[in-house]
Design a protein around this motif. Sequence first.
Motif, mmCIF file in Angstrom:
data_model
loop_
_atom_site.group_PDB
_atom_site.id
_atom_site.type_symbol
_atom_site.label_atom_id
_atom_site.label_comp_id
_atom_site.label_asym_id
_atom_site.label_seq_id
_atom_site.Cartn_x
_atom_site.Cartn_y
_atom_site.Cartn_z
ATOM 1 N N UNK A 100 -2.630 25.790 15.671
ATOM 2 C CA UNK A 100 -2.350 25.615 17.093
ATOM 3 C C UNK A 100 -0.906 25.214 17.377
ATOM 4 N N UNK A 101 -0.394 24.213 16.670
ATOM 5 C CA UNK A 101 0.963 23.726 16.951
ATOM 6 C C UNK A 101 2.009 24.799 16.664
ATOM 7 N N UNK A 102 1.827 25.565 15.590
ATOM 8 C CA UNK A 102 2.764 26.640 15.275
ATOM 9 C C UNK A 102 2.673 27.761 16.299
ATOM 10 N N UNK A 103 1.471 28.071 16.747
ATOM 11 C CA UNK A 103 1.289 29.118 17.752
ATOM 12 C C UNK A 103 1.940 28.715 19.073
ATOM 13 N N UNK A 104 1.779 27.463 19.472
ATOM 14 C CA UNK A 104 2.432 26.981 20.695
ATOM 15 C C UNK A 104 3.944 27.091 20.546
ATOM 16 N N UNK A 105 4.473 26.675 19.394
ATOM 17 C CA UNK A 105 5.923 26.732 19.162
ATOM 18 C C UNK A 105 6.439 28.169 19.214
ATOM 19 N N UNK A 106 5.695 29.108 18.639
ATOM 20 C CA UNK A 106 6.110 30.516 18.660
ATOM 21 C C UNK A 106 6.139 31.057 20.081
ATOM 22 N N UNK A 107 5.172 30.651 20.881
ATOM 23 C CA UNK A 107 5.111 31.131 22.269
ATOM 24 C C UNK A 107 6.201 30.510 23.140
ATOM 25 N N UNK A 108 6.424 29.206 23.026
ATOM 26 C CA UNK A 108 7.427 28.565 23.884
ATOM 27 C C UNK A 108 8.848 28.952 23.484
ATOM 28 N N UNK A 109 9.014 29.556 22.322
ATOM 29 C CA UNK A 109 10.337 30.061 21.921
ATOM 30 C C UNK A 109 10.732 31.285 22.742
ATOM 31 N N UNK A 110 9.764 31.885 23.426
ATOM 32 C CA UNK A 110 10.041 33.042 24.284
ATOM 33 C C UNK A 110 10.497 32.531 25.647
ATOM 34 N N UNK A 111 11.624 33.039 26.117
ATOM 35 C CA UNK A 111 12.143 32.624 27.423
ATOM 36 C C UNK A 111 11.109 32.930 28.500
ATOM 37 N N UNK A 112 10.823 31.925 29.324
ATOM 38 C CA UNK A 112 9.864 32.088 30.414
ATOM 39 C C UNK A 112 8.468 31.592 30.082
ATOM 40 N N UNK A 113 8.225 31.234 28.819
ATOM 41 C CA UNK A 113 6.912 30.714 28.410
ATOM 42 C C UNK A 113 7.043 29.220 28.173
ATOM 43 N N UNK A 114 6.355 28.446 28.993
ATOM 44 C CA UNK A 114 6.361 27.000 28.833
ATOM 45 C C UNK A 114 5.137 26.538 28.052
#
Length: 194
Positions: A100-114
């Motif tokens: 979960x924590x890695x998946x959240x980090x991968x997603x928030x690395x995308x501009x526009x995804x908080x």
Amino acid sequence: MFARLEAVTPVFEWRLRPGGFPGLARMIVEQQISVAAAAAIWARVQAGLPDLTPHAVMALDDPALQGLGLSRPKVRYLREIAGAHLSGACDFDALKAMPDTEAVAALVAIKGIGRWTAETFLMFCEGRIDVFPGGDIALQEAMRWADGHDVRPTEKAAYIRAEAWKPYRGVAAHLLWACYGGVRRGEIELRPAG
């Protein structure tokens, strides 16, 4: 607390949507607009992009995407998501295998995804049961009601409170959202905790 909430909360459906790129794209399209507007715009996006893939998004120019009802910022964010997938910066197929924590980090690395978007995507589009979007105002308000407090918890306090519900924080979130909806619709009468 949860036994008391479950006893008064009407039966609710677990929110689950298709995942991957289309699932995240839909979350972006529907954010910060009314339910009716979101449904109308999403229908236009589906009609204009029946094969909603990163390649399909990148193949259309900005005016064509805006013609589907998307604002400039949402066009930009969809392109960011598509580009992240195509470049391998965020592979939606590999995301499912990440903690979960890695998946959240991968997603928030995308501009526009908080963080809220990342967490709700993992809950609703991947069915993860131990993700808790502590920044969600409705969850915070339901926590306030459930705990009998006068003040809604801050985002930080909500995350700390949710630690007690591991490894089922997503399940707790669904019950809290159902409670919030029930109170807002007048189906649940708030009573002091105790």
